[in-house]
Design an enzyme around this catalytic site. Structure first.
Site, PDB file in Angstrom:
ATOM      1  N   ASP A  73       0.798  -1.273  -0.027  1.00 16.90           N
ATOM      2  CA  ASP A  73       0.027  -0.210   0.016  1.00 16.90           C
ATOM      3  C   ASP A  73       1.045   1.213   0.063  1.00 16.90           C
ATOM      4  O   ASP A  73       0.694   2.180  -0.595  1.00 16.90           O
ATOM      5  CB  ASP A  73      -0.748   0.036   1.167  1.00 16.90           C
ATOM      6  CG  ASP A  73      -2.148  -1.069   1.093  1.00 16.90           C
ATOM      7  OD1 ASP A  73      -1.935  -1.594   0.175  1.00 16.90           O
ATOM      8  OD2 ASP A  73      -2.851  -1.151   2.299  1.00 16.90           O
ATOM      9  N   HIS A  75       3.953   1.629  -1.082  1.00 19.59           N
ATOM     10  CA  HIS A  75       4.565   2.199  -2.316  1.00 19.59           C
ATOM     11  C   HIS A  75       3.561   2.580  -3.146  1.00 19.59           C
ATOM     12  O   HIS A  75       3.669   3.543  -4.067  1.00 19.59           O
ATOM     13  CB  HIS A  75       4.927   0.734  -2.729  1.00 19.59           C
ATOM     14  CG  HIS A  75       6.090   0.940  -3.818  1.00 19.59           C
ATOM     15  ND1 HIS A  75       7.089  -0.207  -4.153  1.00 19.59           N
ATOM     16  CD2 HIS A  75       6.381   1.984  -4.641  1.00 19.59           C
ATOM     17  CE1 HIS A  75       7.718   0.407  -5.212  1.00 19.59           C
ATOM     18  NE2 HIS A  75       7.491   1.660  -5.410  1.00 19.59           N
ATOM     19  N   TYR A  76       2.411   2.008  -3.141  1.00 22.39           N
ATOM     20  CA  TYR A  76       1.399   2.520  -4.339  1.00 22.39           C
ATOM     21  C   TYR A  76       0.947   3.917  -4.066  1.00 22.39           C
ATOM     22  O   TYR A  76       0.912   4.849  -4.764  1.00 22.39           O
ATOM     23  CB  TYR A  76      -0.049   1.606  -4.341  1.00 22.39           C
ATOM     24  CG  TYR A  76      -0.972   1.919  -5.207  1.00 22.39           C
ATOM     25  CD1 TYR A  76      -1.263   1.255  -6.443  1.00 22.39           C
ATOM     26  CD2 TYR A  76      -1.755   2.958  -4.825  1.00 22.39           C
ATOM     27  CE1 TYR A  76      -2.293   1.542  -7.354  1.00 22.39           C
ATOM     28  CE2 TYR A  76      -2.935   3.252  -5.638  1.00 22.39           C
ATOM     29  CZ  TYR A  76      -2.885   2.585  -6.932  1.00 22.39           C
ATOM     30  OH  TYR A  76      -3.955   3.073  -7.808  1.00 22.39           O
ATOM     31  N   ASP A  77       0.718   4.108  -2.814  1.00 19.27           N
ATOM     32  CA  ASP A  77       0.569   5.691  -2.414  1.00 19.27           C
ATOM     33  C   ASP A  77       1.268   6.785  -2.643  1.00 19.27           C
ATOM     34  O   ASP A  77       1.198   7.769  -3.069  1.00 19.27           O
ATOM     35  CB  ASP A  77       0.090   5.501  -0.690  1.00 19.27           C
ATOM     36  CG  ASP A  77      -1.146   4.852  -0.487  1.00 19.27           C
ATOM     37  OD1 ASP A  77      -2.013   4.629  -1.373  1.00 19.27           O
ATOM     38  OD2 ASP A  77      -1.395   4.742   0.821  1.00 19.27           O
ATOM     39  N   ASP A 153     -23.523 -18.777 -14.360  1.00 19.48           N
ATOM     40  CA  ASP A 153     -22.591 -18.115 -13.016  1.00 19.48           C
ATOM     41  C   ASP A 153     -23.484 -17.731 -12.135  1.00 19.48           C
ATOM     42  O   ASP A 153     -24.700 -17.834 -12.016  1.00 19.48           O
ATOM     43  CB  ASP A 153     -21.761 -17.100 -13.608  1.00 19.48           C
ATOM     44  CG  ASP A 153     -22.226 -15.921 -14.630  1.00 19.48           C
ATOM     45  OD1 ASP A 153     -23.535 -15.903 -14.506  1.00 19.48           O
ATOM     46  OD2 ASP A 153     -21.566 -15.397 -15.409  1.00 19.48           O
ATOM     47  N   LYS A 155     -25.618 -15.851  -9.550  1.00 20.11           N
ATOM     48  CA  LYS A 155     -26.530 -14.674  -9.404  1.00 20.11           C
ATOM     49  C   LYS A 155     -26.091 -13.746  -8.259  1.00 20.11           C
ATOM     50  O   LYS A 155     -26.409 -14.129  -7.054  1.00 20.11           O
ATOM     51  CB  LYS A 155     -27.887 -14.924  -9.161  1.00 20.11           C
ATOM     52  CG  LYS A 155     -28.905 -13.711  -9.384  1.00 20.11           C
ATOM     53  CD  LYS A 155     -30.225 -13.810  -9.877  1.00 20.11           C
ATOM     54  CE  LYS A 155     -30.893 -12.614 -10.099  1.00 20.11           C
ATOM     55  NZ  LYS A 155     -30.875 -11.952  -9.112  1.00 20.11           N
ATOM     56  N   ARG A 176     -29.012   1.065 -13.566  1.00 20.96           N
ATOM     57  CA  ARG A 176     -30.056   0.296 -14.399  1.00 20.96           C
ATOM     58  C   ARG A 176     -31.227   1.351 -14.220  1.00 20.96           C
ATOM     59  O   ARG A 176     -31.763   1.680 -15.168  1.00 20.96           O
ATOM     60  CB  ARG A 176     -30.405  -0.843 -13.735  1.00 20.96           C
ATOM     61  CG  ARG A 176     -31.892  -1.524 -14.642  1.00 20.96           C
ATOM     62  CD  ARG A 176     -32.585  -2.201 -13.674  1.00 20.96           C
ATOM     63  NE  ARG A 176     -32.066  -3.334 -12.980  1.00 20.96           N
ATOM     64  CZ  ARG A 176     -31.563  -4.321 -13.514  1.00 20.96           C
ATOM     65  NH1 ARG A 176     -32.275  -4.757 -14.728  1.00 20.96           N
ATOM     66  NH2 ARG A 176     -31.127  -5.538 -12.965  1.00 20.96           N
ATOM     67  N   CYS A 452     -61.919   4.637   6.256  1.00 15.33           N
ATOM     68  CA  CYS A 452     -62.929   5.744   6.236  1.00 15.33           C
ATOM     69  C   CYS A 452     -64.294   5.321   6.660  1.00 15.33           C
ATOM     70  O   CYS A 452     -65.233   6.082   6.907  1.00 15.33           O
ATOM     71  CB  CYS A 452     -62.961   6.326   4.631  1.00 15.33           C
ATOM     72  SG  CYS A 452     -63.839   4.807   3.814  1.00 15.33           S
TER      73      CYS A 452
HETATM   74  S1  IVH Z   1     -26.776 -11.670 -16.790  1.00 14.47           S
HETATM   75  C1  IVH Z   1     -30.134  -9.962 -20.010  1.00 14.47           C
HETATM   76  N1  IVH Z   1     -25.588 -12.729 -14.939  1.00 14.47           N
HETATM   77  O1  IVH Z   1     -29.783  -9.899 -11.790  1.00 14.47           O
HETATM   78  C2  IVH Z   1     -29.882  -9.899 -18.555  1.00 14.47           C
HETATM   79  N2  IVH Z   1     -27.161 -11.020 -14.574  1.00 14.47           N
HETATM   80  O2  IVH Z   1     -32.723  -9.974 -11.285  1.00 14.47           O
HETATM   81  C3  IVH Z   1     -28.478 -10.756 -18.751  1.00 14.47           C
HETATM   82  N3  IVH Z   1     -27.531 -10.416 -12.046  1.00 14.47           N
HETATM   83  O3  IVH Z   1     -30.765  -7.882 -14.513  1.00 14.47           O
HETATM   84  C4  IVH Z   1     -28.051 -10.533 -17.103  1.00 14.47           C
HETATM   85  N4  IVH Z   1     -26.044 -11.803 -11.533  1.00 14.47           N
HETATM   86  O4  IVH Z   1     -28.677  -7.226 -13.029  1.00 14.47           O
HETATM   87  C5  IVH Z   1     -26.371 -11.780 -15.230  1.00 14.47           C
HETATM   88  N5  IVH Z   1     -24.290 -13.734 -13.099  1.00 14.47           N
HETATM   89  C6  IVH Z   1     -25.402 -12.714 -13.544  1.00 14.47           C
HETATM   90  C7  IVH Z   1     -26.077 -12.033 -12.521  1.00 14.47           C
HETATM   91  C8  IVH Z   1     -27.033 -11.140 -13.267  1.00 14.47           C
HETATM   92  C9  IVH Z   1     -26.675 -10.783 -11.198  1.00 14.47           C
HETATM   93  C10 IVH Z   1     -28.335  -9.366 -12.160  1.00 14.47           C
HETATM   94  C11 IVH Z   1     -28.780  -8.639 -13.466  1.00 14.47           C
HETATM   95  C12 IVH Z   1     -30.230  -8.787 -13.924  1.00 14.47           C
HETATM   96  C13 IVH Z   1     -30.877  -8.948 -12.249  1.00 14.47           C
HETATM   97  C14 IVH Z   1     -32.052  -9.780 -12.324  1.00 14.47           C
END
Ligand code: IVH
Length: 713
Positions: A73, A75-77, A153, A155, A176, A452
């Site tokens: 850190d 060094h970076y700073d 992947d 969520k 969004r 009411c």
């Molecule tokens: S792909 C066309 N991958 O969850 C939409 N979304 O609840 C493709 N989200 O709108 C999105 N993890 O904002 C994707 N691994 C993931 C995600 C992910 C979270 C979000 C994303 C989405 C929302 C829906």
């Protein structure tokens, strides 16, 4: 910049971390002069600044994306401070990707808004293997020849963010928002260390690249953050998602929370001379090579069965992941198939969130309260002994309606099972009969409105009891709350609590009353004061200026008119007066508008009280013109200021194409040269195309050009 080792979870496609690292190393833009990491650093002012910027960015990637820092850190700073001081003395040395831009300035008052070039969709959910199989079936019916391989992947439970790169340099970041329009949070995004300020790599970058992903806070950072907040006597956050939301929208980027950005998809992209990706798995590799962190444990599953296995493993492994997850996302791997399936109004048909089973807890039902909503519907609400579920403390939960309570035999005094998933409203599943005390009491649904006193009625086709009193105070108050909410005009800082107080004090009886209030009136109000009163009126002014016809129509809360219908109406009428004058004959042919909706719209505008309210709003300056939307290619369009040249035959006239380009802010070029930004090539393009290729000019075909200038935002 705290240095702590992250838990990396390896995915099965990207090379293992060492080779991935050398792959990225090869692409980290090396300083062009002398003095790389190995050789002695340069001493000339300009060279030194460039070397510092390049080195600092390299260390950012090593630390934040690759988990293998080379320096500590301090060094970076030291390097960082040297660059800050150089740029302060010689501002011309600051490049648009300088790491010093990562430190934000003072908090801003209000967030600017901007349109997404492509809608940011939500995702549909499936909650079980059966529902997942039905989803796959639906997909197969819609497009029988798709190849059923999915990129999966986790969520991520954070906030969606879009980063816009023009020729490889970050120029804008948008939340969004409502999916069509987001808030501009470029300064905050720059301050997030895992957001590349310019893309890695030496080749030519896409002319326009919109990278979408999630802003999250890692679990361990969240714990540390809350400990710090508590020690400082500040607010403790309920969960990482709330903390991230606050930080991203607060804009006070100094001392920013430990936000991270993980990339998972694209918005608009004009590949230019960069070869396009044909598969999602390819995109994930490309994103990593550009320097983005991506969600952990991503995997290509070549059949729906393997997605089920992936979901099971992910659920099992979720505690070991560095961030909160509430399911997995399965996306069709082949982009051509994705395009074939397209989107509904809300979500893609080619991707779905496969949610983990939700958390359930047991608690005591201490009472049932009946709430009156803005449409007059009476909703029973369970009053619960407070209990933690799904990351928040729950003390109320919906019971839906009278039939539900009866069908589940829920009684006051019962031990009940409560369920909550993600940000979904908590729900009472049912009683634990074995624990029912003898004094447990059946609930008698009221036959008169609790607000009411008028008697309530139940339509034989409906489950809900409804208060039909047009001037029921609860209905009127709820309508104002809806008006200011995110679904309405989205008035910042004014929500349910304030409206309830203003209502109780008798100051506000309709939305127009809000806009008519002065700072003088407000500041003497309980818990208000000068500063808050100023903010209040400023937020109202901002909302007034930003109101679109879509938002206003939605805000009015016309029965059966949601966001999508409001948008349709706003596209077809120039203003509220024109809409108010429309009859069912005019309304019914519009997309998504059936007889019931048309009649509801006509009734709404025929009501004298509504007429008066609309006239008052107009007099107060709220009369937005129809969203014959400003051209999607507005000021900030990436074609803005770029020189373009057409060649070959287009399906529209050259004059029309030229006009479209100009309305996007482009300038017509007279001939081909190295300075030309973009050649738009139709059929039989001939010599200009060859020349442009030789000169390395970006080439768009008609489809790409049209997609860009005619996007329906
Ligand atoms: S792909 C066309 N991958 O969850 C939409 N979304 O609840 C493709 N989200 O709108 C999105 N993890 O904002 C994707 N691994 C993931 C995600 C992910 C979270 C979000 C994303 C989405 C929302 C829906």
């Amino acid at each position: 910049m705290p240095h702590h080792k992250k838990n990396t979870v390896q995915d099965n496609l990207l090379p293992p971390s060492e080779s991935r690292r050398s792959a990225v190393d090869a692409r980290i833009p090396a300083y062009a002069g002398t003095g790389t990491a190995a050789a002695p650093p340069p001493s000339g002012r300009r060279e030194r600044a460039q070397w510092l910027a390049t080195e600092l960015e390299r260390h950012n990637v090593l630390y934040h994306t690759l988990d293998s820092p080379e320096i500590n850190d301090e060094h970076y700073d030291l390097l960082f401070r040297e660059l800050v001081s150089l740029e302060q003395r010689f501002p011309e040395l600051q490049t648009p990707w300088s790491p010093t831009l990562r430190v934000g300035g003072a908090p801003l008052e209000n967030l600017e808004k901007d349109a997404h070039t492509q809608q940011m969709y939500s995702l549909d959910n499936v909650f079980s293997v059966e529902e997942w199989r039905e989803f796959v079936e639906r997909m197969r019916r819609a497009a029988p020849r798709i190849s059923p391989a999915f990129w999966c992947d986790p969520k991520l439970d954070g906030l969606a963010l879009e980063l816009v790169y023009e020729n490889g340099v970050l120029t804008k970041a948008l939340t969004r928002g409502d999916g069509h329009t987001g808030e501009v949070v470029t300064a905050t995004a720059r301050a997030i260390r895992s957001v590349p300020l310019r893309l890695l790599g030496q080749s030519r970058f896409p002319m326009l690249l919109e990278v979408r992903g999630e802003v999250v806070i890692f679990k361990k950072d969240f714990v540390a953050l809350n400990a710090r907040q508590a020690a400082a006597g500040e607010k403790v956050f309920a969960n990482p998602r709330n903390a991230a939301a606050g930080a991203l929208r607060r804009l006070d980027t100094t001392g920013l929370l430990p936000l991270r950005f993980l990339a998972y998809s694209l918005g608009s992209v004009v590949w230019g001379n960069d070869p396009p990706c044909a598969f999602h798995h390819e995109l994930m590799q490309r994103l990593a090579a550009w320097g983005f962190a991506t969600p952990p444990a991503g995997k290509l599953c070549d059949c729906p069965q393997k997605v089920e296995d992936y979901a099971r493993t992910a659920q099992h492994d979720r505690k070991g992941l560095p961030m909160e997850t509430d399911g997995i996302v399965a996306k069709l791997d082949n982009f051509a198939d994705q395009r074939r399936l397209g989107f509904t109004a809300r979500a893609p048909r080619f991707a779905v969130a496969f949610k983990f089973p939700t958390e359930q807890v047991e608690t005591l039902l201490t009472g049932i309260e009946v709430q009156v909503g803005r449409t007059g519907v009476l909703t029973p609400v369970a009053l619960l002994r407070p209990v933690a579920v799904g990351g928040v403390i729950v003390s109320r939960a919906t019971l839906h309606n009278e039939d539900e309570i009866r069908a589940r035999d829920i009684r006051i005094g019962d031990s009940v099972i409560v369920r909550r998933a993600g940000d979904v409203i908590p729900k009472v599943i049912g009683p634990v009969l074995a624990k029912r005390p003898p004094e447990a009491k059946e609930f008698v649904f009221p036959r008169s409105c609790p607000a009411c006193g008028e008697s309530v009625a139940r339509d034989p086709h409906e489950t809900a009891w409804r208060c039909g009193n047009l001037s029921c105070p609860a209905v009127r108050r709820e309508r104002i709350i809806h008006f200011v909410s995110k679904a309405g005009l989205d008035i910042q800082g004014i929500g349910r609590k304030w409206i309830e107080q203003l209502w109780d004090a008798g100051l506000v009886r309709s939305p127009a009353d809000l806009f008519a209030m002065t700072v003088e009136e407000l500041k003497h109000f309980e818990r208000m004061g000068q500063k808050l009163a100023d903010n209040f009126t400023q937020a109202l002014d901002t909302a007034k200026n930003n109101a679109t016809l879509t938002k206003l129509v939605n805000a009015l809360g016309i029965r059966h008119v949601g966001e999508q219908t409001a948008r349709t109406l706003a596209k077809n009428f120039r203003n509220l007066d024109e809409l108010a004058a429309a009859d069912t004959v005019v309304l019914q042919p519009l997309p998504d508008i059936g007889p019931e909706v048309a009649e509801s719209v006509v009734n709404f505008f025929a009501n004298p009280a509504n007429k008066e309210e609309i006239a008052r709003l107009r007099d107060l300056g709220i009369s937005p013109q129809g969203d014959a939307e400003p051209h999607p290619a507005g000021q900030t369009h990436f074609l803005c200021g770029k020189s373009v040249l057409f060649t070959g035959t287009l399906s529209i006239s050259r004059a029309h194409a030229q006009a479209l380009a100009e309305s996007a802010g482009a300038v017509a070029a007279s001939g081909i040269s190295k300075k030309l930004d973009c050649l738009i090539a139709g059929e039989n393009p001939g010599g200009k195309l060859v020349k442009a290729q030789q000169l390395g000019v970006t080439i768009l075909d008609e489809k790409a050009f049209m997609a860009l200038v005619t996007k329906d935002v």
